[in-house]
Design a protein around this motif. Structure first.
Motif, short mmCIF file in Angstrom:
data_model
loop_
_atom_site.label_atom_id
_atom_site.label_comp_id
_atom_site.label_asym_id
_atom_site.label_seq_id
_atom_site.Cartn_x
_atom_site.Cartn_y
_atom_site.Cartn_z
N ILE A 19 -36.41 -46.78 31.23
CA ILE A 19 -36.95 -47.26 30.36
C ILE A 19 -38.18 -47.43 30.45
CG2 ILE A 19 -36.88 -47.22 27.81
CD1 ILE A 19 -35.52 -44.89 28.49
N ARG A 20 -39.71 -46.83 30.36
CA ARG A 20 -40.88 -47.23 30.61
C ARG A 20 -41.60 -47.17 29.08
NH1 ARG A 20 -44.40 -43.07 29.84
NH2 ARG A 20 -43.33 -41.51 30.32
N ASN A 21 -40.64 -47.12 27.28
CA ASN A 21 -41.18 -47.19 26.58
C ASN A 21 -40.77 -46.87 25.60
OD1 ASN A 21 -43.72 -44.97 28.26
ND2 ASN A 21 -45.03 -46.45 26.85
N HIS A 22 -41.03 -47.39 24.38
CA HIS A 22 -40.07 -47.55 23.19
C HIS A 22 -40.58 -46.55 22.36
CE1 HIS A 22 -37.12 -50.03 25.45
NE2 HIS A 22 -36.61 -49.94 24.49
N VAL A 23 -40.30 -46.19 21.95
CA VAL A 23 -41.14 -45.29 20.59
C VAL A 23 -40.21 -46.04 18.97
CG1 VAL A 23 -41.76 -43.29 19.38
CG2 VAL A 23 -42.17 -43.26 21.84
N ALA A 26 -50.05 -48.35 5.54
CA ALA A 26 -49.65 -47.67 6.22
C ALA A 26 -49.24 -46.48 6.98
CB ALA A 26 -51.02 -47.92 7.28
N GLY A 27 -47.66 -46.19 5.97
CA GLY A 27 -46.56 -45.69 6.07
C GLY A 27 -46.94 -44.11 6.46
N PRO A 28 -45.88 -43.69 7.04
CA PRO A 28 -45.06 -44.05 8.21
C PRO A 28 -45.77 -44.53 9.43
CG PRO A 28 -44.38 -41.99 7.55
CD PRO A 28 -45.92 -41.98 6.93
N ILE A 29 -45.05 -45.49 9.72
CA ILE A 29 -45.58 -46.29 11.17
C ILE A 29 -44.87 -46.15 12.40
CG2 ILE A 29 -46.01 -48.61 12.02
CD1 ILE A 29 -47.30 -49.34 9.51
N VAL A 30 -45.93 -45.78 13.46
CA VAL A 30 -45.02 -45.60 14.31
C VAL A 30 -45.51 -46.14 15.30
CG1 VAL A 30 -44.25 -44.01 16.40
CG2 VAL A 30 -44.47 -43.45 14.31
N MET A 31 -44.74 -47.26 16.19
CA MET A 31 -45.48 -48.20 17.49
C MET A 31 -44.57 -47.55 18.50
SD MET A 31 -45.42 -52.61 18.19
CE MET A 31 -46.22 -52.91 16.72
N ILE A 32 -45.97 -47.82 19.51
CA ILE A 32 -45.48 -47.51 20.97
C ILE A 32 -45.76 -48.56 21.29
CG2 ILE A 32 -45.51 -46.06 23.12
CD1 ILE A 32 -45.00 -44.64 20.70
N LEU A 33 -44.42 -49.24 22.94
CA LEU A 33 -44.04 -50.43 23.49
C LEU A 33 -44.15 -50.21 25.14
CD1 LEU A 33 -42.14 -52.71 21.38
CD2 LEU A 33 -44.50 -52.49 21.62
N PRO A 34 -44.62 -51.17 25.95
CA PRO A 34 -45.58 -52.25 25.82
C PRO A 34 -46.70 -51.43 25.53
CG PRO A 34 -44.73 -51.14 28.23
CD PRO A 34 -44.78 -50.09 26.89
N ASP A 35 -46.69 -50.54 24.99
CA ASP A 35 -48.70 -50.31 24.98
C ASP A 35 -48.79 -51.05 23.77
OD1 ASP A 35 -47.38 -48.52 26.53
OD2 ASP A 35 -48.90 -47.03 26.25
N GLY A 36 -47.79 -51.08 22.81
CA GLY A 36 -48.96 -51.43 21.33
C GLY A 36 -48.89 -50.66 20.43
N ALA A 37 -49.85 -49.84 20.54
CA ALA A 37 -50.20 -48.63 20.33
C ALA A 37 -49.25 -48.32 18.45
CB ALA A 37 -51.24 -46.95 20.69
N CYS A 38 -50.01 -48.69 17.74
CA CYS A 38 -49.55 -48.11 16.78
C CYS A 38 -50.17 -47.54 15.89
CB CYS A 38 -49.86 -50.01 15.91
SG CYS A 38 -48.49 -50.11 14.22
N TYR A 39 -49.26 -46.24 15.21
CA TYR A 39 -50.31 -45.07 14.78
C TYR A 39 -49.44 -45.32 13.71
CZ TYR A 39 -50.88 -42.93 19.40
OH TYR A 39 -51.13 -43.23 20.59
N SER A 40 -50.66 -44.83 12.06
CA SER A 40 -50.49 -45.14 10.97
C SER A 40 -50.15 -43.01 9.84
CB SER A 40 -51.24 -45.54 10.27
OG SER A 40 -52.61 -45.31 10.71
N ARG A 41 -50.01 -43.49 8.71
CA ARG A 41 -49.43 -42.02 8.27
C ARG A 41 -48.97 -41.00 9.24
NH1 ARG A 41 -53.87 -45.73 6.74
NH2 ARG A 41 -53.70 -46.33 4.94
#
Length: 598
Positions: free
Chosen positions: A2-6, A52-67
Motif C-alpha cells: 500500500i503506497r497511499n491511504h485515502v 469543509a466536509g465531506p473531507i478526504v485526506m490522501i496519505l502520506p502526501d497530506g493533501a486534504c480535499y474539502s467539500r
C-alpha cells in the motif's frame, strides 16, 4: 504494497453529505485504475473542520480535499493517485474566498489546537482494533497488567495530572476514582460507567470521539475498573447516535476476541466486561443519578445526593461514572506521564478541552484547545470570525445550563474558574457564537424552552419554576412585559438555583441571569420601548416600504403570502400592517433596499 491511504471522513456530519457513497466511489475508481492493491480506502472519524466536509485526506502526501462530491472522485484518482498532481480546486479548507491549504496542519483552524482527546479521530479506522493497537492502543493497559501495577499508583497519576471531569461539573477525576476505590461494596461488586448521553443543543464532542476512536474509551474504562476494583462496565449512549452505537458494538466485539475484555484479560487475574445501554433521548439522563436509574430499567429521574454514586450508585453499589471526553484523556496521561499533561493548561484547569463550535461562525466544527486559550483566539483565529462582516455579539458556553459571554469579555481565558467568575460554565463543551442579529432575550427564551421540555418533573421548583420563568420571557418578547417582571424573573432564578433537586434545574436560570447581567438594555427596550433591537421578536417589529427607494417592480407584492402589499406598477407600494404576518419574504425579494424592518 500500500503506497497511499485515502482517508474519508465518515462521521455523522460528513455521512449526511454522502461520504459513504464517496468512499464506495473511490473503491470503484481504484479498481478501474487497477490501483486497488496499492491504494487503500479508510472510512475514518471526524477531522474536526465540519464546515469543509465531506473531507478526504490522501496519505502520506497530506493533501486534504474539502467539500468533495461523488463526481469529484474520478478526477482525484486520475490526477492525484495516478499522475501525482494535486487537485488545487478542492483545497479550499477555510471558505471559498480563502487561500488554499494543502493539509489540515496548514490551516488557522488547526494551528492553535492540541489534540489529545481527538488524537486518533480522522487518523485511524475506528472499526479496526489492529489500527488502534498500531497507534499505541492498549499499551497502557498492557503495561499495567504485565507489571501488576498497584491500583493506587494509577489513581495517584490521574490525581496529579489535574484532569477534571469534562461532563460539566469539572470535579477532580482522580478524587472521584479515589472515592470509588475506597468505597466498600456489600458483595464486592463495583461498576464503571461511561456517560455518553450528550444532549446539549449543538454539542457533538462525545459523539465524534465514539465514532472516531471507540477503543480508547474501552481501554480507559478497563483501566479505571482495574484501579477502583470494578467488575462490570456500562456505556450509556443515546439511541440517536446510530453510527456511534454501531462502532461501539464493533469495538466491544473485537476487544473480546483479542482477550481485552471479559474473563482473565491478557491472561491476568483481572476480569472486566462492558455492555451498552441505549438512552431514549431524555436530557435529564445526562445527570449521573438519573442515568443510573435509567440503566436500572426505571424512568430516568435524579436521586437526592448524598449518598453519591461513588458510595451508592448503580444498583446501590459503588459506581464510577465519567463522560466520554474524560475517558479519552486517560491512556494519553498514562502513556506520556501525568507531568506532561499537567504542564498543559492553567493552574486550576489542566490539559485540553474539546468544543463543538457552531452558530454564527465561519469554521464550524470540533476544536480541542489548551485550557486558558482565550475566547478571542477560538472565535477569530480558529473559527475564522463571524461571517458576512457581522459583529461578534456573544458566545454561549455550557449549552442550556451555561451563560452568555458578551463581546467586551472576548479576551476571557476558557477555563473552569474564569467562566464561573463571569456567570457562565464550561459544561460539556458546546460553544455557540452569536452576532448582532441575535436577540439575547430570545436566546434566553430558546434555552429555557428546552429546559422546560426536558425537565423530568420530579421536583416542584424545576417543574413549575422553569415554566413560570419561560412564560415571563414570552410575555416580554410579546411586548407585554413590565419592569416589575424583570424583578420577578431575577427572584425566581435564584429560587430555582437554590431549591431544585439536580443540576438541570439548578443551572436552568444561567442563560437568563447572564443575559440580564450583560444585555439588560435589550430587556429594557423590549419592556419600556416595546422594541426588539435585533428585530427578531415578531410582535415587536414591523415592515415598512421607503417610498423614495421603491421602484414599483411588484416583486414584494407577488411573493407576499398574506397579500398585505399593494401598489401600482412603477409606483411606490405600501404594506398593510393589519395583514402583515412579518415573515420577511418581502425584504428577501426586494432588490432595491426599499423595505425596512423597525
Amino acid at each position: 504494497m500500500i503506497r497511499n491511504h485515502v482517508m474519508v471522513c465518515c462521521g455523522t456530519g460528513c455521512t449526511s453529505s454522502e461520504s459513504p457513497q464517496i468512499a464506495a466511489a473511490f473503491e470503484q475508481e481504484l479498481i478501474r485504475a487497477e490501483l486497488q492493491d496499492e491504494v487503500k480506502v479508510v472510512r475514518t472519524g471526524c477531522f474536526g473542520l465540519c464546515a469543509a466536509g465531506p473531507i478526504v485526506m490522501i496519505l502520506p502526501d497530506g493533501a486534504c480535499y474539502s467539500r468533495v462530491t461523488v463526481s469529484d472522485v474520478p478526477e482525484i484518482v486520475r490526477e492525484h493517485l495516478v499522475k501525482g498532481r494535486i487537485v488545487d480546486r478542492l483545497l479550499r479548507l477555510e471558505g471559498d474566498e480563502g487561500a488554499t491549504a494543502t493539509s489540515l496542519s496548514d490551516t488557522q483552524f488547526y494551528k492553535h489546537q492540541t489534540r489529545i482527546a481527538l488524537r486518533n479521530c480522522g487518523v485511524i479506522d475506528p472499526e479496526s482494533i489492529d489500527e488502534y493497537i498500531g497507534s499505541d492502543g492498549y499499551l497502557a493497559l498492557g503495561n499495567i497488567l504485565e507489571n501488576k501495577t498497584d491500583p493506587q499508583e494509577i489513581v495517584d497519576a490521574i490525581k496529579k495530572s489535574g484532569l477534571r471531569g469534562r461532563g460539566g461539573a469539572g470535579f477532580s477525576t482522580g478524587m472521584k476514582w479515589q472515592f470509588t476505590k475506597d468505597a466498600q461494596s456489600p458483595d464486592g461488586v463495583k461498576y464503571v460507567c461511561c456517560n455518553a448521553d450528550e444532549g446539549d443543543p449543538g454539542a457533538f464532542m462525545d459523539r465524534s470521539v465514539l465514532e472516531g476512536d471507540p477503543f480508547s474509551i474501552l481501554e480507559a474504562m478497563t483501566i479505571a475498573a482495574y484501579a477502583v476494583g470494578g467488575t462490570q462496565g456500562y456505556i450509556y449512549v443515546r439511541a440517536e447516535y446510530p453510527i456511534a452505537v454501531k462502532r461501539l458494538q464493533t469495538a466491544i466485539g473485537q476487544a473480546r476476541e483479542y482477550g481485552l475484555l471479559g474473563e482473565h484479560i491478557l491472561g491476568s487475574d483481572f476480569s472486566f466486561d462492558i455492555e451498552l445501554r441505549l438512552g431514549a433521548g431524555a436530557f435529564v439522563c445526562g445527570e449521573e443519578t438519573a442515568l443510573m436509574t435509567s440503566i436500572e430499567g426505571h424512568r430516568g429521574e435524579p436521586r437526592p445526593r448524598p449518598p453519591f454514586p461513588a458510595v451508592k450508585g448503580l444498583w446501590q453499589r459503588p459506581t464510577l461514572l465519567n463522560n466520554v471526553e474524560t475517558y479519552a484523556n486517560i491512556t494519553w496521561i498514562l502513556n506520556n506521564g501525568w507531568e506532561k499533561y499537567a504542564a498543559i493548561g492553567t493552574e486550576g484547569s489542566k490539559g485540553t478541552k474539546v468544543f463543538a463550535l457552531g452558530g454564527k461562525i465561519v469554521n464550524t466544527g470540533l476544536v480541542e484547545i489548551p485550557m486558558g486559550t482565550t475566547l478571542r483566539t477560538i472565535v477569530e483565529d480558529i473559527g475564522g470570525g463571524v461571517p458576512r462582516g457581522k459583529k461578534f455579539k456573544a458566545a454561549q458556553t455550557g449549552g442550556p445550563s451555561g451563560g452568555c459571554i458578551p463581546a467586551e469579555l472576548i479576551d476571557t481565558p476558557i477555563d473552569y474558574d474564569s467562566l464561573t467568575a463571569i456567570g457562565s460554565m464550561m459544561g460539556s463543551g458546546g460553544l455557540i457564537i452569536m452576532d448582532e442579529d441575535n436577540c439575547m432575550v430570545d436566546i434566553a427564551k430558546f434555552f429555557l424552552s428546552f429546559i422546560v421540555d426536558e425537565s423530568c418533573g420530579k421536583c416542584t421548583p424545576c417543574r413549575i419554576g422553569t415554566k413560570r420563568l419561560y412564560d415571563l420571557l414570552c410575555k416580554i418578547t410579546d411586548g407585554k412585559g413590565t419592569l416589575e417582571d424583570l424583578d420577578t424573573i431575577e427572584e425566581l432564578c435564584y429560587h430555582l438555583k437554590e431549591s431544585s433537586l439536580c443540576a438541570l434545574g439548578q443551572s436552568a436560570p444561567n442563560p437568563v441571569l447572564s443575559t440580564l447581567k450583560y444585555f439588560r438594555e435589550e430587556y429594557i427596550a423590549h419592556v419600556v420601548e416595546k422594541r426588539c433591537p435585533a428585530g427578531v421578536c415578531k410582535d415587536l417589529v414591523s415592515y415598512h416600504i421607503v417610498p423614495d427607494k421603491c421602484k414599483g417592480c411588484t416583486l414584494c407584492a407577488k411573493n407576499c403570502p398574506a397579500d398585505a402589499i399593494s401598489g401600482a406598477i412603477r409606483a411606490a407600494h405600501t404594506i398593510d400592517s393589519s395583514k402583515c404576518i412579518k415573515c420577511g419574504v418581502c425584504m428577501d425579494n426586494c432588490r432595491f433596499g426599499a423595505i425596512v424592518k423597525v
